[in-house]
Design a protein around this motif. Structure first.
Motif, mmCIF file in Angstrom:
data_model
loop_
_atom_site.group_PDB
_atom_site.id
_atom_site.type_symbol
_atom_site.label_atom_id
_atom_site.label_comp_id
_atom_site.label_asym_id
_atom_site.label_seq_id
_atom_site.Cartn_x
_atom_site.Cartn_y
_atom_site.Cartn_z
ATOM 1 N N ALA A 382 36.203 13.206 -12.732
ATOM 2 C CA ALA A 382 36.569 14.535 -13.218
ATOM 3 C C ALA A 382 37.570 15.204 -12.276
ATOM 4 O O ALA A 382 38.538 15.831 -12.724
ATOM 5 C CB ALA A 382 35.314 15.399 -13.354
ATOM 6 N N ALA A 383 37.366 15.064 -10.974
ATOM 7 C CA ALA A 383 38.280 15.672 -10.003
ATOM 8 C C ALA A 383 39.652 15.012 -10.058
ATOM 9 O O ALA A 383 40.684 15.675 -9.912
ATOM 10 C CB ALA A 383 37.696 15.569 -8.604
ATOM 11 N N ALA A 384 39.679 13.704 -10.254
ATOM 12 C CA ALA A 384 40.959 12.993 -10.347
ATOM 13 C C ALA A 384 41.743 13.441 -11.571
ATOM 14 O O ALA A 384 42.958 13.653 -11.506
ATOM 15 C CB ALA A 384 40.720 11.489 -10.374
ATOM 16 N N LEU A 389 45.954 13.131 -12.252
ATOM 17 C CA LEU A 389 46.170 11.696 -12.137
ATOM 18 C C LEU A 389 45.846 10.988 -13.455
ATOM 19 O O LEU A 389 44.934 11.389 -14.185
ATOM 20 C CB LEU A 389 45.287 11.113 -11.028
ATOM 21 C CG LEU A 389 45.489 11.672 -9.617
ATOM 22 C CD1 LEU A 389 44.548 10.972 -8.642
ATOM 23 C CD2 LEU A 389 46.935 11.501 -9.169
ATOM 24 N N ARG A 390 46.594 9.942 -13.741
ATOM 25 C CA ARG A 390 46.276 9.067 -14.882
ATOM 26 C C ARG A 390 45.370 7.977 -14.338
ATOM 27 O O ARG A 390 45.805 7.132 -13.552
ATOM 28 C CB ARG A 390 47.541 8.476 -15.488
ATOM 29 C CG ARG A 390 47.276 7.612 -16.739
ATOM 30 C CD ARG A 390 48.571 7.226 -17.435
ATOM 31 N NE ARG A 390 49.387 6.328 -16.644
ATOM 32 C CZ ARG A 390 49.246 4.989 -16.638
ATOM 33 N NH1 ARG A 390 48.294 4.412 -17.366
ATOM 34 N NH2 ARG A 390 50.049 4.247 -15.901
ATOM 35 N N MET A 417 34.373 2.772 -9.512
ATOM 36 C CA MET A 417 35.628 3.030 -8.818
ATOM 37 C C MET A 417 36.584 3.729 -9.769
ATOM 38 O O MET A 417 36.608 3.444 -10.979
ATOM 39 C CB MET A 417 36.240 1.753 -8.240
ATOM 40 C CG MET A 417 36.821 0.770 -9.203
ATOM 41 S SD MET A 417 37.599 -0.616 -8.280
ATOM 42 C CE MET A 417 38.318 -1.541 -9.656
ATOM 43 N N VAL A 418 37.329 4.672 -9.208
ATOM 44 C CA VAL A 418 38.309 5.440 -9.968
ATOM 45 C C VAL A 418 39.689 5.002 -9.485
ATOM 46 O O VAL A 418 39.998 5.114 -8.297
ATOM 47 C CB VAL A 418 38.114 6.957 -9.746
ATOM 48 C CG1 VAL A 418 39.142 7.754 -10.548
ATOM 49 C CG2 VAL A 418 36.691 7.369 -10.124
ATOM 50 N N VAL A 419 40.494 4.495 -10.404
ATOM 51 C CA VAL A 419 41.785 3.918 -10.050
ATOM 52 C C VAL A 419 42.918 4.824 -10.532
ATOM 53 O O VAL A 419 42.923 5.261 -11.690
ATOM 54 C CB VAL A 419 41.945 2.514 -10.669
ATOM 55 C CG1 VAL A 419 43.320 1.928 -10.340
ATOM 56 C CG2 VAL A 419 40.828 1.592 -10.184
ATOM 57 N N ASP A 420 43.862 5.105 -9.634
ATOM 58 C CA ASP A 420 45.102 5.779 -10.003
ATOM 59 C C ASP A 420 46.010 4.724 -10.635
ATOM 60 O O ASP A 420 46.524 3.828 -9.954
ATOM 61 C CB ASP A 420 45.745 6.369 -8.750
ATOM 62 C CG ASP A 420 47.084 7.054 -9.027
ATOM 63 O OD1 ASP A 420 47.629 6.882 -10.132
ATOM 64 O OD2 ASP A 420 47.593 7.740 -8.123
#
Length: 479
Positions: A382-384, A389-390, A417-420
């Motif tokens: 959510a923060a990303a 960020l996509r 994991m959250v990936v840019d």
């Protein structure tokens, strides 16, 4: 009034203040440090160390009971008195002789008492047993006084003598019934600790549990607490609190229901210890959080430096990140930048430069020592998204990793994991499960180093360990 002059004067001798002073002394400057309580601060005596001591024994017992063979060797229950005795030992029975000895060995001069800024670069120290002393700093004054528990404006709460994190960490007896107001880190860790020590625990969490983390975190911790016998009351808000003549605490909720307990712990947040450090003498508001730039120099309400930039603030007081390890990271940065400015060295203000605290926004690691443990670093999904960020979110069941089967019978956990997607780097990582704290630093390095996913394929995890989740996440992401 006695007086003395040093290159740097630090107000607050907790872990942050100690590290600032040590860093500047190592850089060739002189330093004095002022402390009104115990050298070592909140973390050493009333937070990180004692709370983890309260939790560790039950974690070890639980781990043994999850392994056939070891399980059969466990013949008794947790000895609460022994846990409290070990906690007392960990905090040196609330004496700071060892910490004072370290200050002496590091060449840092200690002044005991309340430190207050009296004018530019000057700090007046007053104490009950010593004459007032005026300390002058040639280069910098650093405020590192930390924070205290915040008490909400609830009718009767103050008169009911509630516990804060300090009383919970230092309690000499385990209450039969403990009510906890709050749902954050302190609330969930102390619910875990006191349930394990034998208390009947009720958690009153108005906004939910661990709401700043990924949503699955609060869900799994709530489920585990309930399985441990904790009454987790979500959307429950205290309207009034009272303590009667026999010591029983009565908490009336906004819906009219009453919760009774022997002690009530309030854990809803923190407030800065800046009420009595002389901020009014330099045009700042006493009791306020301090705003700083990335080199930790204090700014006024208009965003301008105080004077020529002689005043710094590190740790909780600047509200960037209220975690001990992050405060110590700030301390290293501020110590180095003070030395650089004092000696005419060029200040390294690159995004990952040595003199700036950019990790406070990009790569903050945190462990919540509940059962299961929660380990996270960087941004949530959510923060990303909020940062523009996509992203792509990749989840994996930790129980499906071969190493978890060996680690514990019935192992349950989750990894994300959250990936840019633009840069193909990880910007967030969260783990929930037994002993996942020890897996966190690998994720921190990947995020801080901005390691491309293509390179992470060559970081081969050992088999069979729980760390193999890295391979499984990469496989789930795809080439």
């Amino acid at each position: 009034m006695e007086s003395a002059t040093y290159d740097v004067v630090v107000i607050g001798a907790g872990p942050v203040g100690e590290n600032v002073a040590d860093r500047v002394v190592q850089g060739g400057l002189t330093a004095a440090i002022v402390e009104r309580e115990l050298v070592g601060g909140e973390c050493s005596y009333w937070a990180c160390m004692p709370t983890k001591a309260l939790l560790r024994s039950q974690t070890a017992l639980r781990a043994a009971r999850q392994l056939p063979g070891a399980r059969e060797a466990v013949t008794g229950e947790l000895d609460a008195a022994a846990v409290l005795r070990r906690r007392d030992s960990i905090v040196s029975h609330w004496t700071d002789d060892g910490q004072v000895s370290w200050l002496n060995s590091a060449g840092i001069t200690l002044y005991r008492g309340q430190g207050r800024i009296s004018s530019d670069r000057t700090v007046e120290v007053t104490g009950a047993d010593t004459a007032p002393t005026l300390l002058t700093a040639r280069h910098a004054v650093v405020i590192a006084t930390g924070s205290s528990a915040l008490l909400p404006d609830v009718s009767g709460l103050g008169e009911a003598a509630p516990w804060t994190s300090r009383e919970a960490a230092a309690a000499s007896q385990v209450p039969g019934r403990l009510a906890i107001i709050g749902g954050g880190v302190v609330a969930t860790e102390m619910a875990t600790a006191y349930a394990g020590l034998g208390s009947a625990v009720t958690v009153l969490a108005r906004d939910g549990l661990l709401t700043r983390a990924e949503p699955f975190v609060g869900e799994q911790v709530a489920q585990s607490l309930r399985e441990a016998g904790v009454s987790v009351r979500l959307a429950a808000e205290a309207a009034s609190v009272s303590r009667d003549g026999d010591g029983t605490v009565h908490i009336t909720l906004t819906d009219g229901e009453q919760v009774d307990a022997d002690e009530v712990l309030v854990a809803i947040g923190r407030t800065p210890n800046t009420q009595d450090v002389g901020l009014d003498r330099i045009g700042l508001k006493p009791g306020a959080w301090l705003t700083v730039d990335d080199t930790l120099r204090v700014l006024d309400d208009a965003g301008a430096l105080i004077g020529d930039g002689w005043l710094y603030a590190a740790g909780d007081v600047n509200r960037r990140v209220l975690l001990t390890h992050q405060g110590k990271y700030q301390a290293r940065a501020v110590g180095d930048v003070i030395v650089a400015r004092a000696t005419g060295e060029a200040v390294d203000d690159r995004p990952w430069g040595r003199h700036v605290a950019t990790a406070d926004a990009r790569a903050v690691p945190q462990v919540v020592f509940t059962d299961p443990e929660v380990a996270s670093v960087g941004l949530t999904a959510a923060a990303a998204k909020a940062a523009g960020l996509r992203i792509r979110v990749v989840d994996y069941d930790l129980a499906a990793v071969a190493g978890s089967t060996l680690h514990a019978e019935g192992y349950q956990g989750h990894a994300r994991m959250v990936v840019d997607e633009e840069r193909r780097v990880i910007v967030g990582f969260t783990l929930v499960g037994p002993d996942v704290a020890e897996l966190l630093h690998a994720a921190t390095i990947a995020i801080v180093g901005e390691v491309p996913l293509d390179r992470l394929w060559h970081a081969v995890p050992a088999y069979p360990t729980v760390s193999e989740v890295w391979l499984r996440l990469l496989e789930a992401y795809g080439r």
